[in-house]
Motif scaffolding. Structure first.
Motif, PDB file in Angstrom:
ATOM      1  N   LEU A  14       0.834  -1.196   0.000  1.00 58.79           N
ATOM      2  CA  LEU A  14       0.000   0.000   0.000  1.00 58.79           C
ATOM      3  C   LEU A  14       0.875   1.255   0.000  1.00 58.79           C
ATOM      4  N   PRO A  15       0.381   2.337  -0.555  1.00 56.80           N
ATOM      5  CA  PRO A  15       1.125   3.595  -0.492  1.00 56.80           C
ATOM      6  C   PRO A  15       1.345   4.014   0.974  1.00 56.80           C
ATOM      7  N   VAL A  16       2.472   4.649   1.226  1.00 54.33           N
ATOM      8  CA  VAL A  16       2.804   5.102   2.576  1.00 54.33           C
ATOM      9  C   VAL A  16       2.298   6.520   2.750  1.00 54.33           C
ATOM     10  N   ALA A  17       1.395   6.699   3.698  1.00 51.96           N
ATOM     11  CA  ALA A  17       0.809   8.022   3.936  1.00 51.96           C
ATOM     12  C   ALA A  17       1.686   8.878   4.845  1.00 51.96           C
ATOM     13  N   THR A  18       2.527   8.251   5.647  1.00 52.15           N
ATOM     14  CA  THR A  18       3.382   8.995   6.565  1.00 52.15           C
ATOM     15  C   THR A  18       4.401   9.828   5.788  1.00 52.15           C
ATOM     16  N   PRO A  19       4.476  11.128   6.025  1.00 50.26           N
ATOM     17  CA  PRO A  19       5.494  11.942   5.345  1.00 50.26           C
ATOM     18  C   PRO A  19       6.901  11.484   5.734  1.00 50.26           C
ATOM     19  N   LEU A  20       7.725  11.269   4.739  1.00 49.10           N
ATOM     20  CA  LEU A  20       9.100  10.831   4.958  1.00 49.10           C
ATOM     21  C   LEU A  20      10.050  11.818   4.283  1.00 49.10           C
ATOM     22  N   PRO A  21      11.261  11.985   4.813  1.00 51.86           N
ATOM     23  CA  PRO A  21      11.792  11.311   5.999  1.00 51.86           C
ATOM     24  C   PRO A  21      11.213  11.878   7.297  1.00 51.86           C
ATOM     25  N   ARG A  22      11.303  11.082   8.354  1.00 48.46           N
ATOM     26  CA  ARG A  22      10.917  11.537   9.681  1.00 48.46           C
ATOM     27  C   ARG A  22      12.104  12.286  10.306  1.00 48.46           C
ATOM     28  N   PRO A  23      11.869  13.071  11.342  1.00 48.82           N
ATOM     29  CA  PRO A  23      12.980  13.791  11.983  1.00 48.82           C
ATOM     30  C   PRO A  23      13.983  12.828  12.612  1.00 48.82           C
ATOM     31  N   PHE A  24      15.242  13.207  12.542  1.00 47.14           N
ATOM     32  CA  PHE A  24      16.238  12.447  13.303  1.00 47.14           C
ATOM     33  C   PHE A  24      16.052  12.807  14.774  1.00 47.14           C
ATOM     34  N   PRO A  25      16.015  11.820  15.667  1.00 42.85           N
ATOM     35  CA  PRO A  25      15.676  12.117  17.063  1.00 42.85           C
ATOM     36  C   PRO A  25      16.716  12.976  17.771  1.00 42.85           C
ATOM     37  N   PRO A  26      16.296  14.107  18.333  1.00 48.02           N
ATOM     38  CA  PRO A  26      17.207  14.828  19.229  1.00 48.02           C
ATOM     39  C   PRO A  26      17.532  13.949  20.434  1.00 48.02           C
ATOM     40  N   HIS A  27      18.762  14.043  20.898  1.00 43.98           N
ATOM     41  CA  HIS A  27      19.168  13.230  22.058  1.00 43.98           C
ATOM     42  C   HIS A  27      18.717  13.949  23.326  1.00 43.98           C
ATOM     43  N   THR A  28      17.432  13.820  23.597  1.00 45.10           N
ATOM     44  CA  THR A  28      16.809  14.598  24.657  1.00 45.10           C
ATOM     45  C   THR A  28      16.416  13.719  25.834  1.00 45.10           C
ATOM     46  N   ASP A  29      16.259  14.320  26.998  1.00 46.06           N
ATOM     47  CA  ASP A  29      15.834  13.584  28.183  1.00 46.06           C
ATOM     48  C   ASP A  29      14.375  13.151  28.031  1.00 46.06           C
ATOM     49  N   LEU A  30      14.052  11.977  28.582  1.00 47.96           N
ATOM     50  CA  LEU A  30      12.695  11.445  28.578  1.00 47.96           C
ATOM     51  C   LEU A  30      12.304  11.165  30.019  1.00 47.96           C
ATOM     52  N   LEU A 105      18.958   4.013  21.512  1.00 50.51           N
ATOM     53  CA  LEU A 105      18.298   3.969  20.216  1.00 50.51           C
ATOM     54  C   LEU A 105      19.383   3.814  19.162  1.00 50.51           C
ATOM     55  N   LEU A 106      19.163   2.956  18.192  1.00 52.37           N
ATOM     56  CA  LEU A 106      20.187   2.701  17.189  1.00 52.37           C
ATOM     57  C   LEU A 106      19.557   2.296  15.863  1.00 52.37           C
ATOM     58  N   ARG A 107      20.433   2.185  14.847  1.00 55.52           N
ATOM     59  CA  ARG A 107      19.974   1.906  13.480  1.00 55.52           C
ATOM     60  C   ARG A 107      18.798   2.816  13.135  1.00 55.52           C
ATOM     61  N   ILE A 108      19.017   4.089  13.389  1.00 55.57           N
ATOM     62  CA  ILE A 108      17.983   5.103  13.178  1.00 55.57           C
ATOM     63  C   ILE A 108      17.911   5.434  11.686  1.00 55.57           C
ATOM     64  N   ALA A 109      16.756   5.209  11.094  1.00 59.91           N
ATOM     65  CA  ALA A 109      16.594   5.377   9.641  1.00 59.91           C
ATOM     66  C   ALA A 109      15.434   6.320   9.355  1.00 59.91           C
ATOM     67  N   PRO A 110      15.671   7.641   9.373  1.00 57.76           N
ATOM     68  CA  PRO A 110      14.587   8.598   9.123  1.00 57.76           C
ATOM     69  C   PRO A 110      13.928   8.427   7.757  1.00 57.76           C
ATOM     70  N   ASP A 111      14.674   7.978   6.749  1.00 56.56           N
ATOM     71  CA  ASP A 111      14.121   7.859   5.395  1.00 56.56           C
ATOM     72  C   ASP A 111      12.950   6.885   5.325  1.00 56.56           C
ATOM     73  N   VAL A 112      12.957   5.884   6.203  1.00 57.60           N
ATOM     74  CA  VAL A 112      11.862   4.912   6.215  1.00 57.60           C
ATOM     75  C   VAL A 112      11.099   4.916   7.532  1.00 57.60           C
ATOM     76  N   GLY A 113      11.531   5.762   8.490  1.00 51.99           N
ATOM     77  CA  GLY A 113      10.836   5.869   9.766  1.00 51.99           C
ATOM     78  C   GLY A 113      10.983   4.636  10.634  1.00 51.99           C
ATOM     79  N   SER A 114      12.225   4.172  10.788  1.00 50.79           N
ATOM     80  CA  SER A 114      12.488   2.960  11.575  1.00 50.79           C
ATOM     81  C   SER A 114      13.644   3.198  12.521  1.00 50.79           C
ATOM     82  N   MET A 115      13.549   2.618  13.707  1.00 52.52           N
ATOM     83  CA  MET A 115      14.662   2.631  14.651  1.00 52.52           C
ATOM     84  C   MET A 115      14.579   1.397  15.540  1.00 52.52           C
ATOM     85  N   GLU A 116      15.656   1.142  16.260  1.00 56.22           N
ATOM     86  CA  GLU A 116      15.771  -0.051  17.100  1.00 56.22           C
ATOM     87  C   GLU A 116      16.146   0.349  18.520  1.00 56.22           C
TER      88      GLU A 116
END
Length: 230
Positions: A14-30, A105-116
């Motif tokens: 199916l077509p991907v509706a999510t706008p890509l790329p997604r933001p690269f995550p700022p290394h911020t406190d949670l 967080l690793l293998r951060i892939a904003p182009d496809v919106g995936s991380m591990e």
């Protein structure tokens, strides 16, 4: 899996509706109710060194590192970790603001919106606690709700039964085992893959909210309803 059909009659995704790329995550406190995550820094070394020293060393078996034998070694590892963009290493602090573990967080892939999520290493004092669960929920919520990612992965040594159980308890779907995927500590690793995708997150988030609600715990902090029962 839901599919579509192209002009040639062939099945396609199916077509991907999510706008890509997604933001690269700022290394911020949670920050959560029972724990918080902050960007790892060299100053965390004494707390991590002392926290891990409480164990018998078995919690290092499935990690790339061997047990730290000195504060200097811990400081070297934390100093190296604080400077990396991917992985993004976090130090976990419990509700009393005591350093009690790490994750990344690793293998951060904003182009496809995936991380591990990886490098999960809870000190004995953190293992099996509400804070341990919330630490991972904070990362998932950050990925799906704050950053709008499509996929969140968990991978582990296929022989690491506690890690596999943890992934399944948190709602990850087992996707298969990659045989002879890598080598670490001089031995083979078959890697078990798990994931959560964005369409699954709303139901999982509601489940985590119910479980983490203070009303679900008695005066001693014991859960009244197990996560698997929600």
């Amino acid at each position: 899996m839901t599919v579509s059909t192209n002009d040639h009659g062939q099945p396609v995704g199916l077509p991907v509706a999510t706008p890509l790329p997604r933001p690269f995550p700022p290394h911020t406190d949670l920050v959560g109710q029972y724990c918080s995550l902050r960007a790892m820094r060299e100053e965390d070394a004494p707390g991590l060194f002392d926290a891990y020293a409480e164990g018998d060393g078995s919690d290092w078996t499935y990690l790339p590192d061997a047990p730290w034998t000195s504060l200097k070694q811990a400081a070297d590892r934390c100093r190296a970790a604080q400077g990396t963009v991917d992985p993004q290493h976090y130090t976990i602090l419990d509700a009393q603001n005591i350093v009690s573990g790490r994750c990344a967080l690793l293998r951060i892939a904003p182009d496809v919106g995936s991380m591990e999520v990886g490098w999960i290493h809870f000190a004995p004092r953190l293992q099996g606690t509400t804070a341990a669960t919330e630490a991972l929920v904070l990362l998932m919520r950050y990925a799906f709700e704050t950053l709008g990612y499509r996929r969140f992965e968990w991978k582990c040594d296929a022989l690491n039964a506690p890690s596999r159980r943890a992934a399944e308890r948190l709602g990850f779907t087992y996707e298969g085992t990659f045989r002879q995927a890598t080598v670490y500590k001089g031995r083979n690793r078959d890697t078990a893959w798990f994931s959560i995708v964005d369409s699954e997150w709303p139901a999982l988030a509601a489940r985590f909210d119910r479980w983490l609600d203070p009303a679900n715990f008695d005066d001693q902090g014991k859960q009244l309803c197990a996560l698997n029962a929600i």
